[in-house]
Design an enzyme around this catalytic site. Sequence first.
Site, PDB file in Angstrom:
ATOM      1  N   ASP A  92      -5.091   5.299  -6.180  1.00 19.90           N
ATOM      2  CA  ASP A  92      -6.374   4.632  -5.962  1.00 19.90           C
ATOM      3  C   ASP A  92      -6.404   3.942  -4.601  1.00 19.90           C
ATOM      4  O   ASP A  92      -5.373   3.645  -3.995  1.00 19.90           O
ATOM      5  CB  ASP A  92      -6.669   3.632  -7.070  1.00 19.90           C
ATOM      6  CG  ASP A  92      -5.562   2.600  -7.253  1.00 19.90           C
ATOM      7  OD1 ASP A  92      -4.379   2.933  -7.055  1.00 19.90           O
ATOM      8  OD2 ASP A  92      -5.869   1.439  -7.597  1.00 19.90           O
ATOM      9  N   GLU A 150      -3.870   1.364  -9.754  1.00 23.63           N
ATOM     10  CA  GLU A 150      -2.801   0.364  -9.619  1.00 23.63           C
ATOM     11  C   GLU A 150      -3.333  -0.944  -9.060  1.00 23.63           C
ATOM     12  O   GLU A 150      -2.804  -2.017  -9.358  1.00 23.63           O
ATOM     13  CB  GLU A 150      -1.680   0.899  -8.717  1.00 23.63           C
ATOM     14  CG  GLU A 150      -0.470  -0.006  -8.602  1.00 23.63           C
ATOM     15  CD  GLU A 150      -0.629  -1.139  -7.575  1.00 23.63           C
ATOM     16  OE1 GLU A 150      -0.052  -2.221  -7.779  1.00 23.63           O
ATOM     17  OE2 GLU A 150      -1.347  -0.932  -6.574  1.00 23.63           O
ATOM     18  N   GLU A 151      -4.391  -0.860  -8.251  1.00 21.89           N
ATOM     19  CA  GLU A 151      -4.831  -2.015  -7.478  1.00 21.89           C
ATOM     20  C   GLU A 151      -5.607  -3.058  -8.283  1.00 21.89           C
ATOM     21  O   GLU A 151      -5.785  -4.181  -7.817  1.00 21.89           O
ATOM     22  CB  GLU A 151      -5.713  -1.565  -6.301  1.00 21.89           C
ATOM     23  CG  GLU A 151      -5.000  -0.733  -5.245  1.00 21.89           C
ATOM     24  CD  GLU A 151      -4.062  -1.555  -4.384  1.00 21.89           C
ATOM     25  OE1 GLU A 151      -3.906  -2.765  -4.636  1.00 21.89           O
ATOM     26  OE2 GLU A 151      -3.471  -0.979  -3.452  1.00 21.89           O
ATOM     27  N   ARG A 189      16.604  -3.670  -4.967  1.00 26.50           N
ATOM     28  CA  ARG A 189      17.023  -4.939  -5.545  1.00 26.50           C
ATOM     29  C   ARG A 189      17.166  -4.796  -7.056  1.00 26.50           C
ATOM     30  O   ARG A 189      16.316  -4.205  -7.718  1.00 26.50           O
ATOM     31  CB  ARG A 189      16.017  -6.058  -5.248  1.00 26.50           C
ATOM     32  CG  ARG A 189      16.469  -7.437  -5.778  1.00 26.50           C
ATOM     33  CD  ARG A 189      15.473  -8.526  -5.459  1.00 26.50           C
ATOM     34  NE  ARG A 189      15.969  -9.815  -5.917  1.00 26.50           N
ATOM     35  CZ  ARG A 189      16.811 -10.583  -5.249  1.00 26.50           C
ATOM     36  NH1 ARG A 189      17.252 -10.193  -4.065  1.00 26.50           N
ATOM     37  NH2 ARG A 189      17.226 -11.736  -5.737  1.00 26.50           N
ATOM     38  N   HIS A 372      -3.330  -3.858   2.797  1.00 23.49           N
ATOM     39  CA  HIS A 372      -4.664  -4.382   2.474  1.00 23.49           C
ATOM     40  C   HIS A 372      -5.387  -4.885   3.723  1.00 23.49           C
ATOM     41  O   HIS A 372      -6.336  -5.656   3.618  1.00 23.49           O
ATOM     42  CB  HIS A 372      -4.611  -5.486   1.404  1.00 23.49           C
ATOM     43  CG  HIS A 372      -4.120  -5.007   0.083  1.00 23.49           C
ATOM     44  ND1 HIS A 372      -4.466  -5.613  -1.111  1.00 23.49           N
ATOM     45  CD2 HIS A 372      -3.323  -3.968  -0.271  1.00 23.49           C
ATOM     46  CE1 HIS A 372      -3.879  -4.974  -2.117  1.00 23.49           C
ATOM     47  NE2 HIS A 372      -3.180  -3.978  -1.630  1.00 23.49           N
TER      48      HIS A 372
END
Length: 403
Positions: A92, A150-151, A189, A372
Amino acid sequence: MTEQTLGNPQVAIKEKLFAKLEAANDDMIQIRRHLHMHPELSFKEEKTARYIQDFYKELGVEVRGNVGGNGVVARIKGAHPGKTVALRADFDALPIDDQKDVEYKSTVPGVMHACGHDGHTATLLTLGKALHELRDELTGEYVLIHQHAEEYAPGGAISMVEDGCLDGVDAIFGTHLWSLNAVGTIEYRTGPVMAAADRFEIKVQGRGGHGASPHQTKDAVVIGAQLVTNLQQLVSRRVDPVESAVLSVGSFVAENAFNVIADSAYLAGTVRTFKPEIRDLMEKEIGRVVEGTAIANDCEIELDYVRGYPAVVNHEAETEFMKRIIEEELPGVEAKETAPHMGGEDFAYYLEKVPGTFFFTGAMPEDPYPHHHPRFDIDERSLLIAAKALGAAATGYQEEVSE
């Protein structure tokens, strides 16, 4: 790796896989640019979903659309029995106007891929094609999860999981192209790597009036300002200093004429945490501040606290495996341990169901901008690195579990 593993046919598979990815690099870049030019917002990605489905159908790959919404899942079965490994890419875009001066600039006003999801999709499509071409030599099964939305919470991951995208999956791997990390680096991580992302909205209902007679009003601007100040004390005075939390008020609206005292005000913001107990604490304390401010000012204040994605928590064994893959299978790529990111990601829902890890592939262009941003872009050399990393992890996991 043991001597026995070094003699494993999977080693030859990786070499063939990498050769196919290198040969398809130009096509992968063109896929990314096509998607960049035709972005679609979260939950509205119908054309992109069809593009992905058509890509697999033309190859003859088993593919299912409308998974949990606009999601797409392709499955590639190797000729030899083994584990089932999932790989995920989101597709998206964002409600941002593309301000780059490039030939592949977004053709949709006010919408652009400002987070690299076009690159994620191009990477997984190209990798899927290569895996399909090698299917007669592969061990195990490969589930390619193309995720929508996802956003924007609640996101697409949770509905895709509920619709069975992880059925039979033994492990999952995902990567995010990162515009502020150098090309040729991959950051990993163990444990919490991205934060839980919640949002809150507050409506202050005061009593408006003339600016010359404030004593006859309940000033929503002043009350809202008190809220902003008091909320900022929660992290510093309620959260243990050795823990992490962020509270940001991103919007404060009380539009009026210059000589009118506001009748109402609206605030909105976000809370980021890693641990469930800190998340619970922040929600509770925000409620206490709102309630106390309403009592102190004899007014009504409404709070809407919405829990978004949980924290992304990488599993230790899969993360250490991914680190080893980078160091042993990707010459010239540096594996670096990263600090936790306060950004949110709904990859968290997959990791709550099956073991896996989420890592960051460096994609810094010559003129970098953060994610963004209206001028966001990536260095497209990162696509091949991401494809190789995911491909090596997926095929290498078969070796890992058989040792």
